[in-house]
Scaffold this active site. Structure first.
Site, PDB file in Angstrom:
ATOM      1  CB  CYS B 407      -0.954  -0.002   1.180  1.00 19.46           C
ATOM      2  SG  CYS B 407      -0.119  -0.151   2.751  1.00 19.46           S
ATOM      3  CG  HIS B 451      -4.189   0.878   4.128  1.00 18.98           C
ATOM      4  ND1 HIS B 451      -3.679  -0.017   3.213  1.00 18.98           N
ATOM      5  CD2 HIS B 451      -5.088   1.637   3.440  1.00 18.98           C
ATOM      6  CE1 HIS B 451      -4.238   0.203   2.028  1.00 18.98           C
ATOM      7  NE2 HIS B 451      -5.092   1.206   2.140  1.00 18.98           N
ATOM      8  CG  ASP B 467      -6.783   2.668  -0.503  1.00 19.02           C
ATOM      9  OD1 ASP B 467      -5.606   2.637  -0.910  1.00 19.02           O
ATOM     10  OD2 ASP B 467      -7.232   1.900   0.371  1.00 19.02           O
TER      11      ASP B 467
END
Lengths: 305, 673
Positions: B407, B451, B467
Site C-alpha cells: 500500500c 495502511h 486509495d
C-alpha cells in the site's frame, strides 16, 4: 464450724510441714465423702498425713500393707471356728476402721485390690453370705509408688475413677524441711495430737457439704470443663458424669473449707487437678499419665464466664 | 530495654519462599536472566541455613553480593536509574534480603517488599491475566504474614493459606468501594514507562518497506466500539498521521505545519465510538475522518489527526465523534503549498507521465485522479508484501518497472504523480479495516492492518481521500490482509504460533474472539475507569459530583463496610444478657486499659487478686468489686447490678484516665454463654 475445720487443718499442718494445700485437699476429699489416692515416692509423709488426719478427726485408724500375697480375707476379715461353742465367729479385718490406709495398693493382685475397692464403693462388705456395714464415717487413703513399677498391678481406669481425688505430696520446701530436721521426729508428735472433731460433728459437717450453694453459673462452668474434655481432640477420654459429680462435690467441700456457703469458679479450679488429673488421658499417650498437662490446659483455656 | 529478636516460624519461611517465586515469576520476562540464578543461590543458602548446614553470610559477603547485584543491573541495563533498572534492582534486593532473614522483623520487611514488587509488575503488564495472577503472590505473602503473627498456626501450612484466602476475600468489598469512588490522582512524579522495544506501530516517517514490516506483527493496535452499527469494512480508514514531505525515498511529516487548527464544519451523519488503544509510544491517536474527541490535552492538528500532548505510554481509552461526510478546508489553506512539495530532481519518468496526464485532462483535476486510479486498475500491478528492491528512482522503478508493491508504494507513487501534476496531495498513514468481534460488537485492529492511502485537494471540494490499493487489491480493503495474500505465505510469517494465523479453525477462532472480548472489556471497564469515565459514572449515580461530596460518599461507604464487618465480627446480639456479666465486662475493659487483662481461664477473684497486685493503689476498690460480683453471681443472693455499677464508678474515678483505643481484646479464648 469454720473454726473447727481451721483448727483441724492447723493441727495436721503442725505434723506435716509445708503441705498446706495437700492437707486442705485431703480434708476436702474426706468432707465430700470421697476416697483419696496418694501417689508419691516413699518417705514423703503419706502415712503421716493419713495418721494425723485420723487422730485430728477422732477416727479409728488401720493400716494395710498391700503385698502380692495379700488375700481378700486379709482385708475384709474371716470367720474362725470357735471350739468352745462350736460356732464360726467373724473376725473383722482391718477394713473395719473409720480411716483405712491402704499402703502401696498396686502391689497386691487385682483380686485383693477389687475387694478393697468394692468395699469403698458400697460402704459395706459381704462375707460368707452375711452383709456387714462398714463404720461411718469410712475413709480410705490408698497410696501408690509411681516409680518402682516392677511386679505391680497398676489400677485400671475403672478403679481409679472410684477415688475422688488423687494428689501427690511432693518434696517439701527448703524452709519446711529445715524445720523438719530441727524439730522432733514426726512419729512422736502423732500420739500427742488431740482430736478436734468428734463423730457427731464430723457427720454434721459432712451433711452440710451438699448444701453449699452452687449457682447455675458455676454449674455451667463445670459443664464447659466437662464438655471440653469430651470434645477437644487432645483428650483420649472425657470426664464421666461421675467425674462431674465428683468435681462439684469436691468444689463444694473446698468452698466450705474456705468459709463460704457458695461455690465460686476458683473452688472448681482449686480441686480440678486433684479430681480430674487421674481421670484424663492424653490422646497422644492413652496409657500414660498426661492428665496433669490436660488439666492445666483446661484451667488456662476454659473461661469461667 | 533490648528485646531478643523473634525467630521466623518454619511455615512462614516456607510461604515466604513460595511467595518469592510467585512474585518474581512475571518479572522474569523482562528482567536479566541472572536474576533467576541469584534467586536460586539465595533460596538455597537460606534453606541450608534453616537446615543448619551453613551459616548466615558475613557482612563482607553480603556487601559483595549487593555490589555484584548492582553491578549486574548496571551491566545489563546500562543504568541504575529508570524503570527497567529500578525494578531489576528492587527484585535483586528483594532476593538478597533472603540471606539475611534472621528475625521476624526481617521477614516483615521481606513481605512488605514483596507487596511492593507485586505492584511494580503492573507497570509492565496490566492485562486481565496479569491482574488475576497477582492474587497468587499476594495470597502467599499474606500467608507468610499470618505465619509470622499467629503462633497457633505457625506450623500448619494449609490453615495459614486458608486464612490468607479468606482475608483476601474479605478485602474485596473494600477494594470495590475504593475502586469505584476513590479519585484517581495524577502521578506525583513522572514514571518513565518501560520500553517494549521494537516496532510499536506507525512511526513519524515512512519508507514503503516500513508498513510491509509492520504487517508482520500480529500485535494489537487498538479496539473500537461503536454506539451504533459498525460501518462496513471498506469505510474504516483509521487516520493516524499524514506525510507531507518527500525526499525522493522517504515520506515524513512536517511538524510546524500541523500546529494550526484546520477549517472544517460537521456535515452529514456522525459516528460515535470509543477506542482503547494500546501503548504506542507516540502522541497521535486513531480515528475515522473527521474526528473530534473530548479527551483532555488532546486536539485536532492541522492535518486532521488527533494528537495528545504526551505520548501514549499506557493503554488509553477515549471517545470520538466523526463526521465522515464533512468537507475539509474547502477554502484552501497555507498548507497547500506544502502539499505540492517535491524533490528538485529524480523520478523523471513519473514527472513526465504526470505532465502527460495534466495535458490530457487540462482543467479537470478530478478526471486526472480518476484516470490515475483507473491506470492502477487497468494495468498489471500486483499487491505483495515482498516487493523487489527499489532502485535509485523509487517511484519510477515501482510505477514502470517492477509494478509490485505494498500500500505504501501505491500511496507514495500516486501522491508523487498528483503533486507533479499540480494537485495538492499527501500520504495518510493509519490502519484500514479491522476484525469485527461479534461477541463484543467491536472492531479489533492489529498492527498488520496498517495502511497508507492518499488525500488530494480540489478547489471547491477540499480534501478528498483516495486509495490506490483498492484498485489493485480490493480484497485487501474489503476482507483484509490475509485474504489479499492467499498465494504468498507471508502473512504473519514471523509468528507461527499466533492464533490469528488459525482463523479458519472455527472453535479456535471463537475462543480467540471471546478471550479478546474479555480483555477488551477489562481494558475499557477496569483500566479505563478513571478521569472522565469515573466522573460520568459517579454523576449518573449521585448527580452533581464535587470532591467534598465524593469524600462524604467514600466515608459513608467505608463506614457502612466497617460497620457491617464489626457487626459480623463482634456479634453484639450475642453480648451477655446477664446484667451482672455486662458490668463485669466493663470492669475487664477498664482494667485492660491499664494493661491488666484477664486470662481466658482466670476466675473473677483470682483475676482481681492479680489486678490488685498490679495496681496496688486501687487494690481495695478492685477487690470490693470482684467480691461483690462473685457474691451476687455465685451465692444465692439477689442480683444488684446498680451496686456493681457504683463500685465500678468508684474504681474508674480512682484509676488514671487512659484512652479507649489503648484497650486490647480483653476477653480472648473460649467464649462462654
Amino acid at each position: 464450724m469454720r473454726t473447727q475445720l481451721e483448727s483441724c487443718l492447723a493441727a495436721v499442718n503442725q505434723v506435716l510441714l509445708g503441705k498446706d494445700r495437700q492437707v486442705r485437699l485431703a480434708l476436702a476429699c474426706l468432707l465430700a465423702r470421697g476416697h483419696l489416692l496418694l501417689e508419691d515416692l516413699p518417705g514423703m509423709g503419706k502415712t503421716t498425713l493419713s495418721h494425723a488426719l485420723a487422730r485430728v478427726l477422732g477416727l479409728s485408724y488401720q493400716r494395710i500393707q498391700f503385698t502380692s500375697d495379700l488375700l481378700p480375707g486379709d482385708i475384709l476379715g474371716t470367720s474362725v471356728f470357735n471350739r468352745d461353742n462350736g460356732q464360726f465367729i467373724f473376725h473383722p479385718g482391718p477394713i473395719f476402721a473409720e480411716l483405712v490406709l491402704a499402703d502401696e495398693i498396686n502391689r497386691a493382685t487385682p483380686k485383693s485390690q477389687s475387694a478393697l475397692l468394692e468395699a469403698m464403693e458400697e460402704r459395706q462388705v459381704t462375707i460368707e453370705g452375711a452383709t456387714r456395714p462398714l463404720p461411718e464415717p469410712f475413709f480410705v487413703i490408698a497410696t501408690q509408688n509411681p516409680v518402682s513399677q516392677g511386679g505391680t498391678f497398676a489400677l485400671p481406669e475403672s478403679q481409679l475413677d472410684r477415688f475422688l481425688m488423687r494428689i501427690s505430696l511432693g518434696y517439701p520446701a527448703r524452709a519446711a524441711e529445715k524445720a523438719l530436721l530441727l524439730g522432733e521426729a514426726r512419729r512422736d508428735l502423732l500420739p500427742r495430737l488431740e482430736p478436734v472433731l468428734d463423730h457427731a460433728a464430723l457427720a454434721r459437717i459432712q451433711a452440710e457439704v451438699p448444701g453449699i450453694h452452687a449457682s447455675e453459673a458455676v454449674i455451667d462452668y463445670v459443664l464447659r470443663l466437662v464438655e471440653a474434655t469430651r470434645s477437644q481432640p487432645a483428650f483420649a477420654l472425657g470426664l464421666s458424669p461421675r467425674g462431674s459429680l465428683a468435681l462439684l462435690a469436691a468444689a463444694r467441700a473446698w468452698a466450705m473449707l474456705a468459709g463460704r456457703d457458695y461455690v465460686i469458679p476458683e473452688d472448681v479450679q482449686a480441686v480440678l487437678p486433684a479430681v480430674a488429673g487421674h481421670r484424663l488421658r492424653d490422646a497422644a499417650d492413652p496409657a500414660g499419665h498426661g492428665g496433669g498437662a490436660l488439666v492445666q490446659w483446661l484451667l488456662r483455656e476454659v473461661t469461667p464466664f | 530495654m533490648k528485646k531478643t529478636p523473634l525467630p521466623i516460624p518454619r511455615i512462614s519461611l516456607l510461604w515466604l519462599l513460595v511467595a518469592q517465586v510467585l512474585v518474581i515469576l512475571p518479572h522474569l520476562f523482562h528482567l536479566p536472566v541472572w536474576i533467576g540464578g541469584l534467586w536460586l543461590v539465595c533460596a538455597t543458602w537460606r534453606i541450608q541455613v534453616f537446615r543448619q548446614r551453613t551459616n548466615y553470610p558475613g557482612g563482607l559477603t553480603k556487601a559483595f553480593m549487593l555490589i555484584a547485584a548492582a553491578a549486574g543491573v548496571y551491566a545489563s541495563r546500562g543504568s541504575l536509574m529508570g524503570l527497567d533498572a529500578g525494578v531489576a534492582l528492587l527484585v535483586s534486593t528483594f532476593l538478597l534480603k533472603l540471606v539475611e532473614l534472621k528475625t521476624r522483623r526481617d521477614a516483615l520487611v521481606l513481605v512488605f517488599l514483596g507487596f511492593f514488587t507485586v505492584l511494580t509488575s503492573y507497570l509492565f503488564d496490566d492485562g486481565l491475566p496479569a491482574a488475576l495472577y497477582s492474587l497468587l503472590p499476594v495470597t502467599a505473602l499474606l500467608a507468610a504474614l499470618i505465619g509470622l503473627q499467629q503462633s497457633g498456626l505457625s506450623d500448619k501450612p494449609w490453615p495459614t493459606l486458608r486464612l490468607a484466602g479468606s482475608l483476601l476475600l474479605q478485602a474485596v468489598p473494600l477494594m470495590l468501594v475504593l475502586f469505584v469512588l476513590f479519585p484517581r490522582l495524577g502521578p506525583l512524579w513522572s514514571v518513565p514507562m518501560p520500553g517494549t522495544g521494537g516496532s510499536r506501530g506507525l512511526a513519524e516517517s515512512m519508507t514503503p518497506g516500513d508498513i510491509a514490516e509492520l504487517s508482520q506483527s500480529s500485535a494489537l493496535a487498538f479496539r473500537a466500539s461503536f454506539a451504533g452499527p459498525i460501518p462496513p469494512r471498506r469505510d474504516l480508514y483509521w487516520r493516524a498521521l499524514t506525510f507531507e514531505q518527500f525526499d525522493g525515498r522517504r515520506w515524513s511529516q512536517l511538524d510546524e505545519m500541523t500546529r494550526s487548527r484546520p477549517d472544517w464544519r460537521p456535515e452529514g451523519p456522525s459516528l460515535s465510538y470509543s477506542i482503547v488503544m494500546q501503548a504506542s509510544g507516540q502522541p497521535w491517536l486513531f480515528a475515522l475522518d473527521t474526528a473530534t474527541t473530548d479527551l483532555e490535552h488532546t486536539r485536532q492538528m492541522g492535518d486532521f489527526r488527533l494528537q495528545r500532548r504526551r505520548p501514549v505510554d499506557q493503554s488509553l481509552l477515549y471517545s470520538v465523534t466523526s463526521w465522515p461526510q464533512a468537507r475539509r478546508e474547502v477554502q484552501g489553506s497555507p498548507r497547500l503549498d506544502v502539499a505540492l512539495q517535491l524533490p528538485d530532481h529524480g523520478n523523471p519518468r513519473a514527472r513526465q507521465w504526470a505532465a502527460e496526464l495534466k495535458a490530457r485532462h487540462g482543467g479537470d483535476p478530478q478526471g486526472l485522479v480518476d484516470d490515475l486510479l483507473g491506470h492502477f486498475a487497468r494495468e498489471e500491478y500486483y499487491y505483495t508484501l515482498k516487493p523487489p528492491l527499489a532502485g535509485e528512482d523509487t517511484v519510477d522503478h515501482f510505477l514502470f518497472d517492477t509494478r509490485r508493491g505494498f500500500c505504501a508504494h501505491y500511496a507514495g507513487a500516486m501522491t508523487f504523480v498528483l503533486r507533479a501534476a499540480g494537485i495538492p496531495a499527501r500520504v495518510v498513514a493509519g490502519y484500514q479495516g479491522g476484525e469485527v468481534n461479534p461477541a463484543g460488537n467491536y472492531v479489533q485492529v492489529n498492527q498488520f492492518d496498517a495502511h497508507a492511502w492518499v488525500e488530494y485537494w480540489l478547489p471547491g471540494h477540499g480534501w478528498i481521500s483516495a486509495d490506490p490499493t483498492f484498485q489493485v487489491a480490493p480484497t485487501r480493503i474489503e476482507q483484509g490482509l490475509q485474504q489479499a495474500l492467499p498465494a504468498e505465505d507471508t502473512f504473519l510469517a514471523d509468528a507461527p504460533l499466533s492464533p490469528l494465523r488459525y482463523r479458519h479453525v472455527e472453535w479456535l477462532n471463537q475462543l480467540r474472539l471471546s478471550w479478546d472480548n474479555l480483555n477488551y472489556t477489562w481494558q475499557r471497564k477496569v483500566l479505563g475507569y478513571q478521569g472522565a469515565e469515573q466522573l460520568k459514572l459517579l454523576e449518573s449515580w449521585f448527580g452533581n459530583v464535587d470532591p467534598a461530596r465524593i469524600g462524604m460518599i467514600l466515608l459513608a461507604c467505608l463506614g457502612l463496610l466497617f460497620g457491617g464487618l464489626a457487626l459480623v465480627l463482634l456479634k453484639p446480639w450475642k453480648r451477655p444478657h446477664d446484667p451482672l456479666l455486662r458490668q463485669y465486662r466493663r470492669f475487664e475493659r477498664l482494667l485492660a486499659r491499664q494493661g491488666v487483662r484477664r486470662g481466658a481461664g482466670e476466675g473473677p477473684l483470682a483475676f482481681a487478686e492479680r489486678a490488685a497486685l498490679a495496681l496496688p493503689g486501687q487494690a481495695a476498690e478492685i477487690r470490693a468489686f470482684a467480691q461483690r460480683f462473685a457474691h451476687q453471681r455465685y451465692a444465692d443472693a439477689a442480683a444488684d447490678p446498680a451496686a456493681l455499677r457504683r463500685l465500678l464508678g468508684r474504681l474508674r474515678r480512682q484509676l488514671p484516665w487512659r484512652p479507649w483505643w489503648r484497650t486490647g481484646n480483653a476477653s480472648a479464648g473460649v467464649r462462654g454463654g
